[in-house]
Design an enzyme around this catalytic site. Structure first.
Site, PDB file in Angstrom:
ATOM      1  N   ASP A  48      -8.535  -0.488  21.899  1.00 33.28           N
ATOM      2  CA  ASP A  48      -9.823   0.190  21.876  1.00 33.28           C
ATOM      3  C   ASP A  48     -10.602  -0.198  20.623  1.00 33.28           C
ATOM      4  OD1 ASP A  48     -10.352   2.741  19.982  1.00 33.28           O
ATOM      5  OD2 ASP A  48      -8.212   2.642  20.364  1.00 33.28           O
ATOM      6  N   SER A  49     -11.905  -0.373  20.790  1.00 31.35           N
ATOM      7  CA  SER A  49     -12.819  -0.745  19.714  1.00 31.35           C
ATOM      8  C   SER A  49     -12.396  -2.084  19.102  1.00 31.35           C
ATOM      9  CB  SER A  49     -12.905   0.375  18.678  1.00 31.35           C
ATOM     10  OG  SER A  49     -14.042   0.230  17.852  1.00 31.35           O
TER      11      SER A  49
END
Length: 337
Positions: A169-170
């Site tokens: 994520d990210s």
């Protein structure tokens, strides 16, 4: 004769960059970093998942955390799929040990009925990009070494090395992209044998560029990931002298690999309607789809950046978990009940 400062007085030291109360960079170049996040979040561990740390890169003292369901269910396959999760933090902060990431991995292991691999990686500005991406390559190759070992890590002994998924994520989503490119060829797949990556899940990937997108330009300043924080992360993480059009940040930046030629495995790209990074992720997925790549986009209306780790038991987080399960089944996993 007057002087504004006394002779031999030490220069004033002050903070020039600060990230989430965890990382402080001072004007003399010194850095102060906390190993703990600046927020308080309880660990939600019901004991159903066993976990342990292992060193995957002794040269850089890098560890990963392995998670596995403690008890097998009648519906579990003989061997469990292996699911990588690379944490976020703008390449500058974060750790496998932070409670938000740890809680999410506990839930991934329980809901996906999978072995979760959560690697750390070197952080900027002490180690600027591409250090983190190189470390991610090392963590995948560590898994290969385990697959070839006669004595693999105990938590991997019932893992299916032919059924591996890579997620992040990210900043971790950015890492997942680079892994998909690195291993997206006959030569890349041969490098991993007997490990086989079946798909990638990019959760709100941290992509950049010098041209502002609409979701960046209209992001409110009180958002968890706002434009000021976003720019600070890139400023600290990028190689000195690079802009965010470097292909490390911008997949379509000049000088990068020709993505039309990459043999991408199936990919699930997750975006949030209220996320500053939304437009870049959507553009990324749409361009790959135009080139015939197997990419699916799921949009979570009204959701901010990182909603699934900060509110892991919310209804949108439940829907996301169901989408990941469906994606895994579509790409070779035993049906998850």
């Amino acid at each position: 004769m007057s002087s504004s400062s006394a002779p031999n007085q030490p220069p004033e030291i002050f903070v020039v960059e600060e990230c989430r109360g965890v990382l402080r960079v001072f004007n003399d170049g010194s850095i102060l970093r906390s190993t703990e996040p600046s927020f308080i979040m309880p660990v939600e561990d019901d004991g159903s998942i066993e976990f342990a740390d292992a060193v995957f890169d002794a040269n850089h003292n890098l560890l990963l955390r392995l998670y596995r369901p403690r008890h097998r269910l009648p519906t579990d396959p003989p061997k469990l799929p292996i699911f990588f999760y690379f944490h976020g933090g703008g390449f500058c902060i974060g750790s496998r040990t932070w409670p938000n990431f740890h809680n999410y991995c506990l839930r991934l292991a329980a809901d996906l009925r999978a072995i979760i691999v959560s690697p750390d990686y070197r952080l900027a500005p002490e180690d600027r990009l591409p250090a983190a991406i190189n470390d991610s390559f090392s963590s995948i190759l560590w898994l290969r070494s385990q697959a070839l070992s006669s004595h693999p890590n105990p938590l991997l002994q019932d893992g299916d090395f032919s059924l591996v998924f890579v997620s992040g994520d990210s900043a971790g989503g950015n890492i997942a992209h680079h892994l998909a490119v690195r291993f997206g060829s006959d030569l890349g797949r041969a490098e991993l044998e007997p490990v086989s990556i079946r798909g990638y899940v990019l959760l709100m990937p941290f992509f950049g560029g010098t041209q502002r997108t609409r979701s960046e330009a209209t992001c409110p300043p009180d958002a968890f990931l706002n434009l000021e924080v976003n720019d600070r992360f890139w400023r600290l993480a990028m190689p000195v002298g690079s802009t965010t059009d470097d292909p490390i940040s911008n997949p379509f930046g000049p000088g990068g690999p020709e993505l039309r030629e990459v043999q991408f495995e199936p990919m699930l790209v997750v975006v949030g309607g209220e996320d500053l990074l939304r437009d870049r992720a959507v553009e990324y997925a749409e361009r790959l789809k135009e080139w015939g790549k197997p990419v699916e986009v799921i949009n979570f209306d009204g959701q901010p950046h990182g909603f699934f780790t900060f509110q892991p038991r919310s209804e949108p987080a439940d829907r996301l978990m169901q989408s990941i399960r469906r994606f895994m089944v579509q790409n070779g996993c035993h049906k998850l009940v």
